[in-house]
Write a protein that holds these residues in place. Sequence first.
Motif, PDB file in Angstrom:
ATOM      1  N   GLY A 237      64.662  60.409  46.675  1.00  0.00           N
ATOM      2  CA  GLY A 237      63.568  60.849  47.561  1.00  0.00           C
ATOM      3  C   GLY A 237      63.846  60.460  49.008  1.00  0.00           C
ATOM      4  N   ASN A 255      60.767  67.005  46.293  1.00  0.00           N
ATOM      5  CA  ASN A 255      60.438  65.699  46.883  1.00  0.00           C
ATOM      6  C   ASN A 255      59.100  65.182  46.339  1.00  0.00           C
ATOM      7  N   LEU A 258      59.527  64.007  42.832  1.00  0.00           N
ATOM      8  CA  LEU A 258      60.168  62.685  42.758  1.00  0.00           C
ATOM      9  C   LEU A 258      59.155  61.566  43.013  1.00  0.00           C
TER      10      LEU A 258
END
Length: 290
Positions: A237, A255, A258
Amino acid sequence: MSRSRLRSALSFPRFAALTTGLTLTLVMLGIYTAATGSGLACSAQWPLCDGGLLPQTIPSFVEWFHRLVAMITGFFILGTALWAWRRPDARTRSAATLAVLLLPLQISIGAVTVTLSGMFPSGYSPPAQGAHLVVALTIFTLLVLTTLYAHEGRFSAPPLALARRALAVGLVALVVSVLFSRVVPVPAYTPAAQAAYYGASLVLFATLVAATRWLGASPSPALRYLSGSAIALVFVGMLLGRDLVYYTPTVRTLNAGLFVAAGVVLAATTWLAGRVDASNGGRGSGVPVD
Ligand code: HEM
């Protein structure tokens, strides 16, 4: 303060922690430098800046200040390694020495970023930036380990209790990290927000490394694997948040995924560690970590 009081206040574990904190600040400054587009501001010069020792513009000052703090931090890292060699523990020595050995590489990549990157369109070279970032994170990790090793045997609480505290701090850091990240558009992803995002993420990263180490004392190995996988999720990330790839809607979704996965794993680890601790009679497991 008398000399003997200063000596007892400045122990190796505290010095190692100070160096780690300085490195965290330096990384935040580096992120701010990149985010404000000040990377080539010293007229693309290194080690000089704007034809002399001192910067002549505000963007140059940002870049120059990152270099200045890098130099000071470098001496602290060197001091930590030299001090570590006066200690009996081989792991402390190895971690601190590796951090020092990476310094010349990091400085060289920084210099390439400042000079050769000027040949790339808009002065931006993802490989150089990526390498500078990954080496920075490696140095930071080695310093976290040095600090952890240096503190071994100095905490009164047992390892599992320490791990639970670290995980709790990690959960708070994760929330702050998400709030300042690119995934959440409010506040805007300004240079200051980017630096704050990285600061919180590094605290999260450090707490996870600490928790993973202390969870080695737990009778359940699964806890350590869970915490270790949270480290990997946070690390990926952190790379995604740095423009190493185009931040398309797909990357944003990845993202966000994550973050959610790291949050779920972190919460599960905290909950399970609590249960293991409770089944131990809340003694936090006194089994040594080694
Ligand atoms: C221990 C030493 C150092 C650390 C930990 C460090 C860390 C960082 C980090 C994390 C970034 C942000 C990278 C990103 O955008 O993802 C950065 C950016 C930068 N650093 Fe360093 N740095 C160090 C030393 C240096 C040195 C010695 C120089 C100069 C010679 C330098 C020049 C730069 C420049 C120019 C940027 C901005 C790059 C850009 O605009 O993309 N750094 N640094």
